[in-house]
Design a protein around this motif. Structure first.
Motif, mmCIF file in Angstrom:
data_model
loop_
_atom_site.group_PDB
_atom_site.id
_atom_site.type_symbol
_atom_site.label_atom_id
_atom_site.label_comp_id
_atom_site.label_asym_id
_atom_site.label_seq_id
_atom_site.Cartn_x
_atom_site.Cartn_y
_atom_site.Cartn_z
ATOM 1 N N GLY A 22 1.203 -2.613 -57.664
ATOM 2 C CA GLY A 22 0.365 -1.986 -56.780
ATOM 3 C C GLY A 22 0.956 -1.111 -55.909
ATOM 4 O O GLY A 22 0.805 -0.100 -55.539
ATOM 5 N N ASN A 23 2.081 -1.858 -55.070
ATOM 6 C CA ASN A 23 2.841 -1.198 -53.957
ATOM 7 C C ASN A 23 3.588 -0.112 -54.743
ATOM 8 O O ASN A 23 4.077 0.899 -54.024
ATOM 9 C CB ASN A 23 3.700 -2.324 -53.460
ATOM 10 N N LEU A 24 4.188 -0.218 -56.082
ATOM 11 C CA LEU A 24 4.987 0.734 -56.432
ATOM 12 C C LEU A 24 4.271 1.958 -56.513
ATOM 13 O O LEU A 24 4.897 3.227 -56.607
ATOM 14 C CB LEU A 24 5.691 0.174 -57.749
ATOM 15 N N LYS A 25 3.067 2.074 -56.485
ATOM 16 C CA LYS A 25 2.301 3.341 -56.555
ATOM 17 C C LYS A 25 2.526 4.315 -55.305
ATOM 18 O O LYS A 25 2.102 5.370 -55.491
ATOM 19 C CB LYS A 25 0.665 3.019 -56.722
ATOM 20 N N PHE A 40 4.237 7.553 -55.936
ATOM 21 C CA PHE A 40 3.415 8.572 -56.663
ATOM 22 C C PHE A 40 2.778 9.500 -55.416
ATOM 23 O O PHE A 40 1.949 10.202 -55.923
ATOM 24 C CB PHE A 40 2.246 8.110 -57.691
ATOM 25 N N GLU A 96 -2.354 9.016 -54.503
ATOM 26 C CA GLU A 96 -2.733 8.142 -55.426
ATOM 27 C C GLU A 96 -2.649 6.606 -54.803
ATOM 28 O O GLU A 96 -3.307 5.820 -55.176
ATOM 29 C CB GLU A 96 -1.498 8.148 -56.378
ATOM 30 N N PHE A 97 -1.885 6.440 -53.664
ATOM 31 C CA PHE A 97 -1.609 5.090 -53.139
ATOM 32 C C PHE A 97 -2.932 4.947 -52.118
ATOM 33 O O PHE A 97 -3.560 3.806 -52.417
ATOM 34 C CB PHE A 97 -0.424 5.171 -52.087
ATOM 35 N N HIS A 132 -5.682 6.085 -52.829
ATOM 36 C CA HIS A 132 -7.147 5.853 -53.789
ATOM 37 C C HIS A 132 -6.943 4.771 -54.161
ATOM 38 O O HIS A 132 -8.095 4.115 -54.412
ATOM 39 C CB HIS A 132 -6.866 6.985 -54.955
ATOM 40 N N TYR A 133 -5.933 4.188 -54.432
ATOM 41 C CA TYR A 133 -5.719 2.669 -54.836
ATOM 42 C C TYR A 133 -6.393 1.704 -53.934
ATOM 43 O O TYR A 133 -6.929 1.016 -54.313
ATOM 44 C CB TYR A 133 -4.226 2.509 -55.446
ATOM 45 N N TYR A 181 -0.675 4.520 -46.870
ATOM 46 C CA TYR A 181 0.617 5.118 -47.237
ATOM 47 C C TYR A 181 1.155 5.552 -46.032
ATOM 48 O O TYR A 181 2.529 5.083 -45.828
ATOM 49 C CB TYR A 181 0.197 6.429 -47.889
#
Ligand code: HEM
Length: 223
Positions: free
Chosen positions: A33-36, A39, A43-44, A46-47, A146
């Motif tokens: 999840g952290n690797l998002k 992007f 995206e982060f 929103h996750y 983020y």
């Protein structure tokens, strides 16, 4: 029955193994999840929002997240309590030499003990930093993870705390995964090499995946 199992050394080791594997599963998901973050903020963030709405409309806002929090807290407490009790037993059972000096615990035992203490302190720091914002370095904003992560890794001590903790995490998982496999009966002469390789690869991937985030901020890839 439960009491007898808990009182036995094997019972406590089983509790350690199972609670450790639950936390390991969480960490694999958390790392991915952290690797998002690579992007971008849309995206982060929103996750992070999705983490709070997952399961709706059956689940109310944040209910699933709270279930995960309760399971993790129970796992951390069970892991720490059984580790402490096993280590007390171990110290009591150690033979005394004729000069009445207790022999020192082995390298793996000492690494696991100190690693565990470092990780326990890290988890408290991490929650105060990125969940509640209490010790956060910038202007913490709920719902904007983020920017919060970028702020954390824009200070030297933020990077130091996280990188040291991730190295401790790698060592802890490397040995812990191996021990858990032995306790749960997965070890055998034929499988031991394969299990060691799995433990090493898991530890390396998790450490590298987590450390990629501070490195991303430090190098300006994430800003
Ligand atoms: C560089 C490494 C890490 C980064 C960048 C990171 C990032 C984050 C962020 C941004 C949050 C807040 C998420 C949100 O509120 O939506 C969070 C929560 C959390 N992280 Fe990490 N994390 C890292 C490593 C770890 C490690 C190693 C552990 C466990 C040993 C961990 C355990 C947790 C826990 C328990 C929460 C709280 C979840 C909650 O109750 O809301 N994290 N992390």
């Amino acid at each position: 029955m439960a009491r007898t199992v808990w009182d036995s050394t094997v019972g406590k080791k089983t509790v350690m193994a199972v609670s450790g594997l639950i936390m390991l599963l969480y960490l694999v998901v958390h790392m991915i999840g952290n690797l998002k973050i690579f992007f971008g903020p849309g995206e982060f963030n929103h996750y992070a929002h999705w983490l709070r709405t997952v399961g709706e409309p059956f689940m109310h806002y944040e209910w699933t997240l709270w279930v995960i929090r309760v399971v993790l807290l129970a796992a951390v407490v069970a892991h720490a309590v059984s580790a402490y009790q096993l280590s007390r037993r171990d110290i009591k059972a150690r033979p005394r030499t004729y000069v009445h000096r207790k022999p020192r615990a082995g390298y793996a035992t000492r690494t696991m003990r100190w690693g565990g203490v470092i990780l326990g302190l890290f988890i408290v720091w991490h929650i105060l930093d990125l969940t509640t914002g209490t010790v956060h370095s910038g202007g913490f904003e709920t719902g904007k993870p983020y920017q919060n992560v970028v702020d954390t890794f824009s200070t030297w001590y933020g990077n130091a705390v996280y990188i040291v903790a991730m190295l401790a995490l790698g060592l802890h998982i490397r040995h812990g995964f191996w021990s858990a496999a032995q306790t749960l009966g997965a070890g055998s002469r034929a499988r031991d090499r394969a299990l060691k390789t799995v433990a090493n690869v898991l530890a390396l991937l998790l450490t590298a995946g987590f450390i990629a985030v501070p490195v991303g901020v430090m190098t300006g890839v994430v800003s």
